[in-house]
Design a protein around this motif. Sequence first.
Motif, PDB file in Angstrom:
ATOM      1  N   GLY A  87      51.967  86.813  20.094  1.00  0.00           N
ATOM      2  CA  GLY A  87      50.526  87.225  20.029  1.00  0.00           C
ATOM      3  C   GLY A  87      49.827  85.490  20.015  1.00  0.00           C
ATOM      4  N   MET A  88      48.839  85.683  20.626  1.00  0.00           N
ATOM      5  CA  MET A  88      48.017  84.513  20.839  1.00  0.00           C
ATOM      6  C   MET A  88      46.471  84.663  20.902  1.00  0.00           C
ATOM      7  SD  MET A  88      48.464  81.084  23.383  1.00  0.00           S
ATOM      8  CE  MET A  88      47.368  79.538  23.292  1.00  0.00           C
ATOM      9  N   SER A  89      45.771  84.390  20.128  1.00  0.00           N
ATOM     10  CA  SER A  89      44.286  84.851  19.929  1.00  0.00           C
ATOM     11  C   SER A  89      43.473  83.942  21.098  1.00  0.00           C
ATOM     12  CB  SER A  89      43.839  84.518  18.657  1.00  0.00           C
ATOM     13  OG  SER A  89      43.651  83.257  18.290  1.00  0.00           O
ATOM     14  N   ASN A  90      42.194  84.565  21.367  1.00  0.00           N
ATOM     15  CA  ASN A  90      41.443  83.769  22.295  1.00  0.00           C
ATOM     16  C   ASN A  90      41.005  82.575  21.645  1.00  0.00           C
ATOM     17  OD1 ASN A  90      39.769  83.726  24.907  1.00  0.00           O
ATOM     18  ND2 ASN A  90      37.930  83.822  23.236  1.00  0.00           N
ATOM     19  N   ALA A  91      40.765  82.341  20.497  1.00  0.00           N
ATOM     20  CA  ALA A  91      40.645  81.132  19.844  1.00  0.00           C
ATOM     21  C   ALA A  91      41.560  80.051  19.945  1.00  0.00           C
ATOM     22  CB  ALA A  91      40.079  81.584  18.157  1.00  0.00           C
ATOM     23  N   SER A  92      42.745  80.511  19.642  1.00  0.00           N
ATOM     24  CA  SER A  92      43.821  79.670  19.744  1.00  0.00           C
ATOM     25  C   SER A  92      43.909  78.837  21.068  1.00  0.00           C
ATOM     26  CB  SER A  92      45.229  80.426  19.370  1.00  0.00           C
ATOM     27  OG  SER A  92      45.171  80.751  18.092  1.00  0.00           O
ATOM     28  N   LEU A  93      43.736  79.816  22.249  1.00  0.00           N
ATOM     29  CA  LEU A  93      43.937  79.661  23.764  1.00  0.00           C
ATOM     30  C   LEU A  93      42.785  78.302  23.861  1.00  0.00           C
ATOM     31  CD1 LEU A  93      45.111  79.369  26.494  1.00  0.00           C
ATOM     32  CD2 LEU A  93      43.463  81.761  26.839  1.00  0.00           C
ATOM     33  N   ARG A  94      41.575  78.992  23.647  1.00  0.00           N
ATOM     34  CA  ARG A  94      40.400  77.901  23.823  1.00  0.00           C
ATOM     35  C   ARG A  94      40.601  76.544  22.674  1.00  0.00           C
ATOM     36  NH1 ARG A  94      35.707  80.167  25.923  1.00  0.00           N
ATOM     37  NH2 ARG A  94      34.643  78.520  25.195  1.00  0.00           N
ATOM     38  N   PHE A  95      40.957  76.569  21.690  1.00  0.00           N
ATOM     39  CA  PHE A  95      41.098  75.606  20.888  1.00  0.00           C
ATOM     40  C   PHE A  95      42.198  74.644  21.458  1.00  0.00           C
ATOM     41  CE2 PHE A  95      41.380  74.255  16.213  1.00  0.00           C
ATOM     42  CZ  PHE A  95      41.419  72.749  16.606  1.00  0.00           C
ATOM     43  N   ARG A  96      43.339  75.336  22.344  1.00  0.00           N
ATOM     44  CA  ARG A  96      44.297  74.357  22.758  1.00  0.00           C
ATOM     45  C   ARG A  96      43.700  73.583  23.996  1.00  0.00           C
ATOM     46  NH1 ARG A  96      46.950  75.115  28.132  1.00  0.00           N
ATOM     47  NH2 ARG A  96      47.685  77.296  27.344  1.00  0.00           N
ATOM     48  N   ILE A  97      43.130  74.376  24.733  1.00  0.00           N
ATOM     49  CA  ILE A  97      42.346  73.750  26.278  1.00  0.00           C
ATOM     50  C   ILE A  97      41.159  72.633  25.943  1.00  0.00           C
ATOM     51  CG2 ILE A  97      40.971  74.289  28.093  1.00  0.00           C
ATOM     52  CD1 ILE A  97      42.407  76.816  28.064  1.00  0.00           C
ATOM     53  N   GLU A  98      40.359  73.042  24.793  1.00  0.00           N
ATOM     54  CA  GLU A  98      39.385  72.129  24.389  1.00  0.00           C
ATOM     55  C   GLU A  98      39.829  70.956  23.624  1.00  0.00           C
ATOM     56  OE1 GLU A  98      35.773  74.178  22.632  1.00  0.00           O
ATOM     57  OE2 GLU A  98      36.281  75.904  24.148  1.00  0.00           O
ATOM     58  N   ALA A  99      40.932  70.973  22.929  1.00  0.00           N
ATOM     59  CA  ALA A  99      41.479  69.754  22.216  1.00  0.00           C
ATOM     60  C   ALA A  99      42.088  68.680  23.261  1.00  0.00           C
ATOM     61  CB  ALA A  99      42.298  70.309  21.266  1.00  0.00           C
ATOM     62  N   GLN A 100      42.722  69.437  24.065  1.00  0.00           N
ATOM     63  CA  GLN A 100      43.450  68.651  25.172  1.00  0.00           C
ATOM     64  C   GLN A 100      42.248  67.898  25.812  1.00  0.00           C
ATOM     65  OE1 GLN A 100      46.098  71.631  27.227  1.00  0.00           O
ATOM     66  NE2 GLN A 100      47.572  70.159  26.847  1.00  0.00           N
ATOM     67  N   HIS A 101      41.501  68.554  26.160  1.00  0.00           N
ATOM     68  CA  HIS A 101      40.229  67.823  27.028  1.00  0.00           C
ATOM     69  C   HIS A 101      39.559  66.869  26.213  1.00  0.00           C
ATOM     70  CE1 HIS A 101      36.931  67.367  29.962  1.00  0.00           C
ATOM     71  NE2 HIS A 101      36.280  67.620  28.997  1.00  0.00           N
ATOM     72  N   PHE A 102      39.160  67.187  25.030  1.00  0.00           N
ATOM     73  CA  PHE A 102      38.505  66.201  24.203  1.00  0.00           C
ATOM     74  C   PHE A 102      39.302  65.059  24.067  1.00  0.00           C
ATOM     75  CE2 PHE A 102      37.623  64.474  20.007  1.00  0.00           C
ATOM     76  CZ  PHE A 102      36.236  64.086  20.122  1.00  0.00           C
ATOM     77  N   VAL A 103      40.683  64.959  23.460  1.00  0.00           N
ATOM     78  CA  VAL A 103      41.355  63.962  23.206  1.00  0.00           C
ATOM     79  C   VAL A 103      41.688  63.155  24.477  1.00  0.00           C
ATOM     80  CG1 VAL A 103      43.601  63.196  22.683  1.00  0.00           C
ATOM     81  CG2 VAL A 103      42.561  64.874  21.245  1.00  0.00           C
ATOM     82  N   ALA A 104      42.061  63.852  25.828  1.00  0.00           N
ATOM     83  CA  ALA A 104      42.258  63.037  27.011  1.00  0.00           C
ATOM     84  C   ALA A 104      40.589  62.338  27.238  1.00  0.00           C
ATOM     85  CB  ALA A 104      42.254  64.125  28.049  1.00  0.00           C
ATOM     86  N   SER A 105      39.746  62.808  26.828  1.00  0.00           N
ATOM     87  CA  SER A 105      38.292  62.028  27.535  1.00  0.00           C
ATOM     88  C   SER A 105      38.089  61.124  26.481  1.00  0.00           C
ATOM     89  CB  SER A 105      37.301  63.068  27.286  1.00  0.00           C
ATOM     90  OG  SER A 105      37.440  64.391  28.149  1.00  0.00           O
ATOM     91  N   VAL A 106      38.439  61.187  25.210  1.00  0.00           N
ATOM     92  CA  VAL A 106      38.441  59.903  24.425  1.00  0.00           C
ATOM     93  C   VAL A 106      39.381  58.789  24.614  1.00  0.00           C
ATOM     94  CG1 VAL A 106      38.820  59.199  21.898  1.00  0.00           C
ATOM     95  CG2 VAL A 106      37.564  61.417  22.334  1.00  0.00           C
TER      96      VAL A 106
END
Length: 257
Positions: A87-106
């Motif tokens: 099981g993987m919630s929608n919040a978990s999926l969004r967190f993973r994608i947005e965290a990757q994008h945020f850190v890569a941008s920084v």
Amino acid sequence: MPGDLSFGVRDLSDEEIEKCMNPDSLEALDFLRLSYKPPAPLAPVFTPVILLKYDRIFKLLLRVLRLLYITSELFRDTNLRTLQRSGMSNASLRFRIEAQHFVASVVAYFFDTGINLRWKSFEEWLNQVESNLSDRNAGRIISPEELREHHEEVLDEIMHTLLLRKRQQPILKLLEDIFALILTFAKRAHLRALGKTQQRADEPTEVQLYNAFKKKVDVFITVCRGMSEKGGGQTPNRRRTRQRVTRERGTPKRKAP
């Protein structure tokens, strides 16, 4: 590089040691210290203050690179959860994608804008100084003190972009809070990927972690945008340098109308 460049261990307080002992904390690698002993001819250029600034930059970049690695591992852990049908919630999926994008941008901003652009300009200036030394018809020769001053100004500009100046501490603290949320989520995702789904009642859920992450990122972006609009991206050192260069060149005469 001439001299003795190595890694050392910091002198830490009991509280700092406790944080370093936690492998999931943001401070887990803070015990590493960048150490450099310059040879005698370079000592006036690599003063203790300058070496301290290099170490502060190193400490932050080490944290950022660790976050970059952990967010890349998030992809593996969340995919493993899907394969295991845990099981993987929608919040978990969004967190993973947005965290990757945020850190890569920084990371991209810190390294490309904060360091590479300024260091490339500094290297070009050094090349010109070196060229003037071998050219008898060249202009004024730069003194060691001027070299040290310019060297430190470059580091101050880098620290300004990396949010390491004293007045930027609240913004850096906000960034660290975001990193801490990502680390907490990454630990949770890794445990779930291993089939360890038990969660304490006092621990935040993944939805709560994601909501907190979103709010802090929104505030961080708003603050950074406001700083950019207010300050124009120019550090006080850079303004002083331009003023000094203008004085040295002299004020151009205005043409008669």
